[in-house]
Design a protein around this motif. Structure first.
Motif, PDB file in Angstrom:
ATOM      1  N   ALA A 147      57.994   6.187  22.130  1.00 53.74           N
ATOM      2  CA  ALA A 147      56.777   6.888  22.690  1.00 53.74           C
ATOM      3  C   ALA A 147      55.872   5.895  22.075  1.00 53.74           C
ATOM      4  CB  ALA A 147      56.658   8.821  22.225  1.00 53.74           C
ATOM      5  N   ILE A 148      54.917   5.473  23.293  1.00 54.26           N
ATOM      6  CA  ILE A 148      53.927   4.729  22.552  1.00 54.26           C
ATOM      7  C   ILE A 148      52.177   5.123  22.447  1.00 54.26           C
ATOM      8  CG2 ILE A 148      52.764   1.980  23.355  1.00 54.26           C
ATOM      9  CD1 ILE A 148      54.625   1.331  24.710  1.00 54.26           C
ATOM     10  N   LEU A 149      52.097   4.997  21.242  1.00 53.58           N
ATOM     11  CA  LEU A 149      50.647   6.754  21.123  1.00 53.58           C
ATOM     12  C   LEU A 149      49.517   5.144  21.629  1.00 53.58           C
ATOM     13  CD1 LEU A 149      51.992   9.282  19.340  1.00 53.58           C
ATOM     14  CD2 LEU A 149      51.920   8.641  21.784  1.00 53.58           C
ATOM     15  N   ASP A 150      48.537   6.274  22.113  1.00 56.43           N
ATOM     16  CA  ASP A 150      46.978   4.973  20.877  1.00 56.43           C
ATOM     17  C   ASP A 150      46.832   6.191  19.501  1.00 56.43           C
ATOM     18  OD1 ASP A 150      44.561   3.360  20.423  1.00 56.43           O
ATOM     19  OD2 ASP A 150      43.700   5.046  21.781  1.00 56.43           O
ATOM     20  N   LEU A 151      47.066   5.293  18.917  1.00 54.53           N
ATOM     21  CA  LEU A 151      47.075   6.387  17.336  1.00 54.53           C
ATOM     22  C   LEU A 151      45.907   5.740  16.784  1.00 54.53           C
ATOM     23  CD1 LEU A 151      48.599   8.064  15.592  1.00 54.53           C
ATOM     24  CD2 LEU A 151      49.633   6.458  14.328  1.00 54.53           C
ATOM     25  N   GLU A 152      44.762   6.851  16.124  1.00 54.76           N
ATOM     26  CA  GLU A 152      44.073   6.607  14.846  1.00 54.76           C
ATOM     27  C   GLU A 152      44.131   7.730  13.463  1.00 54.76           C
ATOM     28  OE1 GLU A 152      40.511   5.750  18.674  1.00 54.76           O
ATOM     29  OE2 GLU A 152      40.639   7.486  17.237  1.00 54.76           O
ATOM     30  N   LEU A 153      43.551   7.270  12.239  1.00 53.91           N
ATOM     31  CA  LEU A 153      43.641   7.746  11.198  1.00 53.91           C
ATOM     32  C   LEU A 153      42.451   7.463  11.058  1.00 53.91           C
ATOM     33  CD1 LEU A 153      44.676   8.623   8.782  1.00 53.91           C
ATOM     34  CD2 LEU A 153      45.193   6.653   7.856  1.00 53.91           C
ATOM     35  N   TRP A 154      41.656   9.314  10.626  1.00 51.86           N
ATOM     36  CA  TRP A 154      40.347   9.715  10.029  1.00 51.86           C
ATOM     37  C   TRP A 154      40.544  10.117   8.644  1.00 51.86           C
ATOM     38  CZ3 TRP A 154      35.614   9.213  13.457  1.00 51.86           C
ATOM     39  CH2 TRP A 154      36.563   8.754  15.303  1.00 51.86           C
ATOM     40  N   LEU A 155      39.454   9.185   8.260  1.00 55.79           N
ATOM     41  CA  LEU A 155      39.171  10.243   6.738  1.00 55.79           C
ATOM     42  C   LEU A 155      38.017  10.302   6.402  1.00 55.79           C
ATOM     43  CD1 LEU A 155      42.049   8.110   5.042  1.00 55.79           C
ATOM     44  CD2 LEU A 155      42.741  10.113   5.399  1.00 55.79           C
ATOM     45  N   GLY A 156      37.882  12.202   6.051  1.00 58.93           N
ATOM     46  CA  GLY A 156      36.353  11.824   5.815  1.00 58.93           C
ATOM     47  C   GLY A 156      35.758  11.825   6.758  1.00 58.93           C
ATOM     48  N   ARG A 157      35.862  12.139   7.656  1.00 58.70           N
ATOM     49  CA  ARG A 157      35.454  11.331   9.464  1.00 58.70           C
ATOM     50  C   ARG A 157      34.819  10.374   9.794  1.00 58.70           C
ATOM     51  NH1 ARG A 157      32.021  16.746  10.324  1.00 58.70           N
ATOM     52  NH2 ARG A 157      33.710  18.539   9.022  1.00 58.70           N
ATOM     53  N   LYS A 160      42.864   2.251  14.149  1.00 60.83           N
ATOM     54  CA  LYS A 160      43.562   2.089  15.149  1.00 60.83           C
ATOM     55  C   LYS A 160      44.204   0.745  15.515  1.00 60.83           C
ATOM     56  CE  LYS A 160      40.675   1.776  19.832  1.00 60.83           C
ATOM     57  NZ  LYS A 160      42.020   2.709  20.149  1.00 60.83           N
ATOM     58  N   THR A 161      46.088   1.721  15.913  1.00 58.45           N
ATOM     59  CA  THR A 161      46.580   1.149  16.156  1.00 58.45           C
ATOM     60  C   THR A 161      47.570   1.329  17.520  1.00 58.45           C
ATOM     61  OG1 THR A 161      48.854  -0.596  15.755  1.00 58.45           O
ATOM     62  CG2 THR A 161      48.464   1.427  14.644  1.00 58.45           C
ATOM     63  N   ASP A 162      48.272   0.300  18.158  1.00 55.00           N
ATOM     64  CA  ASP A 162      48.950   1.180  18.902  1.00 55.00           C
ATOM     65  C   ASP A 162      50.413   1.650  18.511  1.00 55.00           C
ATOM     66  OD1 ASP A 162      47.390   0.419  21.039  1.00 55.00           O
ATOM     67  OD2 ASP A 162      48.156  -1.279  21.737  1.00 55.00           O
ATOM     68  N   ALA A 163      51.532   2.573  18.258  1.00 56.60           N
ATOM     69  CA  ALA A 163      52.209   2.600  17.219  1.00 56.60           C
ATOM     70  C   ALA A 163      52.905   3.208  18.471  1.00 56.60           C
ATOM     71  CB  ALA A 163      51.795   4.277  16.786  1.00 56.60           C
ATOM     72  N   ARG A 164      54.441   2.199  17.930  1.00 56.84           N
ATOM     73  CA  ARG A 164      55.535   2.537  18.637  1.00 56.84           C
ATOM     74  C   ARG A 164      55.946   4.153  17.918  1.00 56.84           C
ATOM     75  NH1 ARG A 164      58.912   0.461  22.573  1.00 56.84           N
ATOM     76  NH2 ARG A 164      61.076   0.998  22.137  1.00 56.84           N
ATOM     77  N   LEU A 165      56.734   4.355  18.394  1.00 51.11           N
ATOM     78  CA  LEU A 165      57.656   6.304  17.549  1.00 51.11           C
ATOM     79  C   LEU A 165      58.738   5.861  18.638  1.00 51.11           C
ATOM     80  CD1 LEU A 165      54.908   9.453  17.297  1.00 51.11           C
ATOM     81  CD2 LEU A 165      55.791   7.044  16.034  1.00 51.11           C
ATOM     82  N   GLU A 166      59.691   6.530  17.546  1.00 53.47           N
ATOM     83  CA  GLU A 166      61.361   6.562  17.818  1.00 53.47           C
ATOM     84  C   GLU A 166      61.478   6.587  17.385  1.00 53.47           C
ATOM     85  OE1 GLU A 166      63.343   2.508  17.489  1.00 53.47           O
ATOM     86  OE2 GLU A 166      60.954   1.083  17.841  1.00 53.47           O
ATOM     87  N   GLY A 167      62.365   8.486  18.043  1.00 56.25           N
ATOM     88  CA  GLY A 167      62.989   9.215  17.685  1.00 56.25           C
ATOM     89  C   GLY A 167      62.550  10.410  16.759  1.00 56.25           C
TER      90      GLY A 167
END
Length: 167
Positions: free
Chosen positions: A115-125, A130-137
């Motif tokens: 799955a290819i996702l638009d991924l964001e990590l939020w710390l303390g709001r 921000k990255t495009d992530a390719r998740l494999e299994g």
């Protein structure tokens, strides 16, 4: 008049009609798991009383990457959420705290293995990654987070079993 009103109401409440107007963007296309670890070369008790042991296989996986190599690891929390076809999704691994949040959104339909996702990590709001992530299994993507309690946070994001990839 009551007969016409009753017929219209019955027609509107028919399950087949309700399904016809469901939002296709809310179709679950997979599930995503987010786990937060505390990694340290210092005292592992600094992670707190609620931190849990990390399975040996995961410790070996973490240590296989030089940037993630620490003396000890503790699991702080995890969350598994549905990945919807056209909506942003949020995981909150340290419930009830919103100190660490992960936002993810599908970029197309996942397959059985990826799955290819638009991924964001939020710390303390605040959005910190921000990255495009390719998740494999079930193979997690590791994000080395900020310093925290004498160590570092490590956030693992993976496709979770029980989703409906490609359906």
């Amino acid at each position: 008049r009551r007969g016409i009103l009753a017929a219209c109401l019955a027609f509107a409440l028919t399950p087949g009609i309700a399904r016809a107007v469901e939002d296709p963007g809310k179709t679950q296309i997979a599930r995503v798991s987010v786990t937060v670890y505390h990694a340290t070369n210092g005292d592992p008790k600094a992670a707190g009383e609620r931190a849990a042991d990390v399975p040996k296989a995961m410790i070996e996986r973490l240590r296989s990457d030089e940037r993630l190599r620490f003396k000890s690891y503790r699991m702080l929390g995890s969350d598994t959420q549905s990945l919807y076809q056209s909506y942003e999704n949020w995981a909150q691994p340290l419930k009830p705290s919103d100190e660490i949040m992960v936002r993810f959104e599908a970029q197309g339909r996942p397959t059985e293995k990826t799955a290819i996702l638009d991924l964001e990590l939020w710390l303390g709001r605040k959005k910190t990654v921000k990255t495009d992530a390719r998740l494999e299994g079930a193979k997690p993507l590791f994000v080395l987070g900020p310093e925290w309690r004498g160590g570092r946070l490590v956030i693992a994001v993976a496709l979770a079993p029980g989703g409906k990839p490609g359906s």
